[in-house]
Design a protein around this motif. Sequence first.
Motif, PDB file in Angstrom:
ATOM      1  N   TYR A  48      56.107 -84.248   5.681  1.00  0.00           N
ATOM      2  CA  TYR A  48      57.078 -85.065   5.174  1.00  0.00           C
ATOM      3  C   TYR A  48      58.166 -84.771   6.324  1.00  0.00           C
ATOM      4  CZ  TYR A  48      54.823 -86.764   1.194  1.00  0.00           C
ATOM      5  OH  TYR A  48      54.080 -87.511   0.435  1.00  0.00           O
ATOM      6  N   ASP A  49      58.601 -83.557   6.373  1.00  0.00           N
ATOM      7  CA  ASP A  49      59.699 -82.994   7.105  1.00  0.00           C
ATOM      8  C   ASP A  49      59.602 -83.434   8.603  1.00  0.00           C
ATOM      9  OD1 ASP A  49      61.024 -82.011   4.956  1.00  0.00           O
ATOM     10  OD2 ASP A  49      60.073 -79.747   5.389  1.00  0.00           O
ATOM     11  N   GLU A  50      58.537 -83.166   9.158  1.00  0.00           N
ATOM     12  CA  GLU A  50      58.412 -83.904  10.459  1.00  0.00           C
ATOM     13  C   GLU A  50      58.337 -85.433  10.738  1.00  0.00           C
ATOM     14  OE1 GLU A  50      57.623 -81.753  13.318  1.00  0.00           O
ATOM     15  OE2 GLU A  50      58.161 -80.111  12.141  1.00  0.00           O
ATOM     16  N   ALA A  51      57.819 -85.947   9.617  1.00  0.00           N
ATOM     17  CA  ALA A  51      57.773 -87.373   9.597  1.00  0.00           C
ATOM     18  C   ALA A  51      59.337 -88.131   9.762  1.00  0.00           C
ATOM     19  CB  ALA A  51      57.123 -88.057   8.419  1.00  0.00           C
ATOM     20  N   ARG A  52      60.192 -87.045   9.154  1.00  0.00           N
ATOM     21  CA  ARG A  52      61.572 -87.669   9.187  1.00  0.00           C
ATOM     22  C   ARG A  52      62.103 -87.689  10.552  1.00  0.00           C
ATOM     23  NH1 ARG A  52      61.405 -84.572   4.264  1.00  0.00           N
ATOM     24  NH2 ARG A  52      61.707 -85.980   2.340  1.00  0.00           N
ATOM     25  N   THR A  53      61.744 -86.758  11.368  1.00  0.00           N
ATOM     26  CA  THR A  53      62.212 -86.706  12.627  1.00  0.00           C
ATOM     27  C   THR A  53      61.277 -87.523  13.941  1.00  0.00           C
ATOM     28  OG1 THR A  53      60.720 -84.642  13.453  1.00  0.00           O
ATOM     29  CG2 THR A  53      62.970 -84.445  12.306  1.00  0.00           C
ATOM     30  N   ALA A  54      60.350 -88.339  13.293  1.00  0.00           N
ATOM     31  CA  ALA A  54      59.385 -89.087  14.203  1.00  0.00           C
ATOM     32  C   ALA A  54      60.246 -89.961  14.639  1.00  0.00           C
ATOM     33  CB  ALA A  54      58.361 -89.541  13.543  1.00  0.00           C
ATOM     34  N   TYR A  55      59.920 -90.528  16.081  1.00  0.00           N
ATOM     35  CA  TYR A  55      60.476 -91.793  16.733  1.00  0.00           C
ATOM     36  C   TYR A  55      60.380 -93.053  15.884  1.00  0.00           C
ATOM     37  CZ  TYR A  55      61.954 -94.790  20.422  1.00  0.00           C
ATOM     38  OH  TYR A  55      62.796 -95.751  21.053  1.00  0.00           O
ATOM     39  N   ALA A  56      59.053 -93.169  15.487  1.00  0.00           N
ATOM     40  CA  ALA A  56      58.579 -94.427  14.780  1.00  0.00           C
ATOM     41  C   ALA A  56      57.418 -94.085  13.546  1.00  0.00           C
ATOM     42  CB  ALA A  56      58.108 -95.416  15.452  1.00  0.00           C
ATOM     43  N   ILE A  57      57.466 -94.795  12.650  1.00  0.00           N
ATOM     44  CA  ILE A  57      56.398 -94.824  11.719  1.00  0.00           C
ATOM     45  C   ILE A  57      55.939 -96.290  11.412  1.00  0.00           C
ATOM     46  CG2 ILE A  57      55.810 -94.682   9.252  1.00  0.00           C
ATOM     47  CD1 ILE A  57      58.479 -92.678   9.069  1.00  0.00           C
ATOM     48  N   VAL A  58      54.500 -96.311  11.812  1.00  0.00           N
ATOM     49  CA  VAL A  58      53.666 -97.355  11.496  1.00  0.00           C
ATOM     50  C   VAL A  58      53.116 -97.341  10.005  1.00  0.00           C
ATOM     51  CG1 VAL A  58      51.704 -98.861  12.350  1.00  0.00           C
ATOM     52  CG2 VAL A  58      52.851 -97.720  14.018  1.00  0.00           C
ATOM     53  N   ALA A  59      53.570 -98.351   9.293  1.00  0.00           N
ATOM     54  CA  ALA A  59      53.274 -98.484   7.971  1.00  0.00           C
ATOM     55  C   ALA A  59      51.979 -99.416   7.806  1.00  0.00           C
ATOM     56  CB  ALA A  59      54.420 -98.854   6.942  1.00  0.00           C
ATOM     57  N   THR A  60      50.875 -98.722   7.256  1.00  0.00           N
ATOM     58  CA  THR A  60      49.596 -99.584   7.171  1.00  0.00           C
ATOM     59  C   THR A  60      49.349-100.051   5.702  1.00  0.00           C
ATOM     60  OG1 THR A  60      47.786 -97.927   6.927  1.00  0.00           O
ATOM     61  CG2 THR A  60      48.715 -98.412   9.232  1.00  0.00           C
ATOM     62  N   GLY A  61      48.412-100.717   5.580  1.00  0.00           N
ATOM     63  CA  GLY A  61      48.035-100.816   4.049  1.00  0.00           C
ATOM     64  C   GLY A  61      46.814 -99.917   3.794  1.00  0.00           C
ATOM     65  N   GLU A  62      46.491 -98.889   4.378  1.00  0.00           N
ATOM     66  CA  GLU A  62      45.358 -98.190   4.308  1.00  0.00           C
ATOM     67  C   GLU A  62      45.307 -97.655   2.906  1.00  0.00           C
ATOM     68  OE1 GLU A  62      42.067 -96.620   4.449  1.00  0.00           O
ATOM     69  OE2 GLU A  62      42.682 -97.134   6.327  1.00  0.00           O
ATOM     70  N   LYS A  63      44.239 -97.581   2.184  1.00  0.00           N
ATOM     71  CA  LYS A  63      43.909 -97.424   0.668  1.00  0.00           C
ATOM     72  C   LYS A  63      43.499 -95.997   0.760  1.00  0.00           C
ATOM     73  CE  LYS A  63      43.521-101.848  -1.098  1.00  0.00           C
ATOM     74  NZ  LYS A  63      43.527-102.714  -0.123  1.00  0.00           N
ATOM     75  N   ALA A  64      42.928 -95.298   1.570  1.00  0.00           N
ATOM     76  CA  ALA A  64      42.522 -94.068   1.743  1.00  0.00           C
ATOM     77  C   ALA A  64      43.529 -92.860   1.372  1.00  0.00           C
ATOM     78  CB  ALA A  64      41.743 -93.472   2.971  1.00  0.00           C
ATOM     79  N   LEU A  65      43.148 -91.906   0.612  1.00  0.00           N
ATOM     80  CA  LEU A  65      44.332 -91.025   0.204  1.00  0.00           C
ATOM     81  C   LEU A  65      44.512 -90.029   1.498  1.00  0.00           C
ATOM     82  CD1 LEU A  65      43.737 -90.291  -3.390  1.00  0.00           C
ATOM     83  CD2 LEU A  65      45.344 -91.859  -2.420  1.00  0.00           C
ATOM     84  N   TYR A  66      45.322 -89.304   1.734  1.00  0.00           N
ATOM     85  CA  TYR A  66      45.567 -88.262   2.725  1.00  0.00           C
ATOM     86  C   TYR A  66      45.045 -89.074   4.135  1.00  0.00           C
ATOM     87  CZ  TYR A  66      46.537 -84.950  -0.854  1.00  0.00           C
ATOM     88  OH  TYR A  66      47.245 -84.140  -1.927  1.00  0.00           O
ATOM     89  N   ALA A  67      45.554 -90.209   4.358  1.00  0.00           N
ATOM     90  CA  ALA A  67      45.085 -90.812   5.518  1.00  0.00           C
ATOM     91  C   ALA A  67      46.222 -90.831   6.642  1.00  0.00           C
ATOM     92  CB  ALA A  67      44.597 -92.236   5.174  1.00  0.00           C
ATOM     93  N   ASN A  68      47.519 -90.288   6.237  1.00  0.00           N
ATOM     94  CA  ASN A  68      48.354 -90.286   7.317  1.00  0.00           C
ATOM     95  C   ASN A  68      48.137 -89.511   8.285  1.00  0.00           C
ATOM     96  OD1 ASN A  68      50.245 -91.567   5.328  1.00  0.00           O
ATOM     97  ND2 ASN A  68      49.912 -89.666   4.143  1.00  0.00           N
ATOM     98  N   ILE A  69      48.655 -89.958   9.774  1.00  0.00           N
ATOM     99  CA  ILE A  69      48.200 -89.346  10.758  1.00  0.00           C
ATOM    100  C   ILE A  69      49.330 -89.273  11.788  1.00  0.00           C
ATOM    101  CG2 ILE A  69      47.210 -91.132  11.991  1.00  0.00           C
ATOM    102  CD1 ILE A  69      45.118 -89.193  13.069  1.00  0.00           C
TER     103      ILE A  69
END
Length: 144
Positions: A116-137
Motif C-alpha cells: 500500500y505504501d509503495e502504491a501511494r507513490t505509483a505513477y498510475a493505478i489501473v483498477a480492474t474488476g478482478e475477483k481473485a484475492l491478493y491479485a494486485n501487481i
Amino acid sequence: MLKGIPAILSPELLKVLCEMGHSDRLVISDGNFPAESMGKDAIVIRCDGHGVPEILDAILQVFPLDTYVDHPVNLMEVMPGDTVETPIWDTYKDIIKKNDSRGAAAVGNIERFAFYDEARTAYAIVATGEKALYANIMLQKGVI
C-alpha cells in the motif's frame, strides 16, 4: 484503432504508459483494492470490466520491465494466517515469461501494508474488476 496494439489498451491507458519514465511504477489492482484512496497522487484508470491477467498481458506487450532491479514485478503478499490460495500468481508468471526473459525470477513479493505504501507513490493505478484475492501487481518500467 492501431495495428499491433492490444485493443484492450484504451487511449487513456496508452497515453499514461507512454508518459511513464524509467523506474516509474504502475499498479494493476484487483476489484477490492482501494485504488481511488491509494491513487490520490497518481493517475487512476478504471478497467472494471476486465481482469488483471488480460490487462497485464496487454500492457507487457508494450511496456518494458526494469532490468536494473531484481524484481521489477511485485505481488502483494498474503497476510500471515490468511488461508487464501493465489493460483492467479502462476498465471501472472506465465504472462511475464512470455514477455520478459527473466520469467518468474522477475517477480518478488511485498508485505501487504508495504505494498500500500509503495502504491501511494505509483505513477498510475489501473483498477480492474478482478475477483481473485491478493491479485494486485506492481510493475516497474524499464527502458527500450
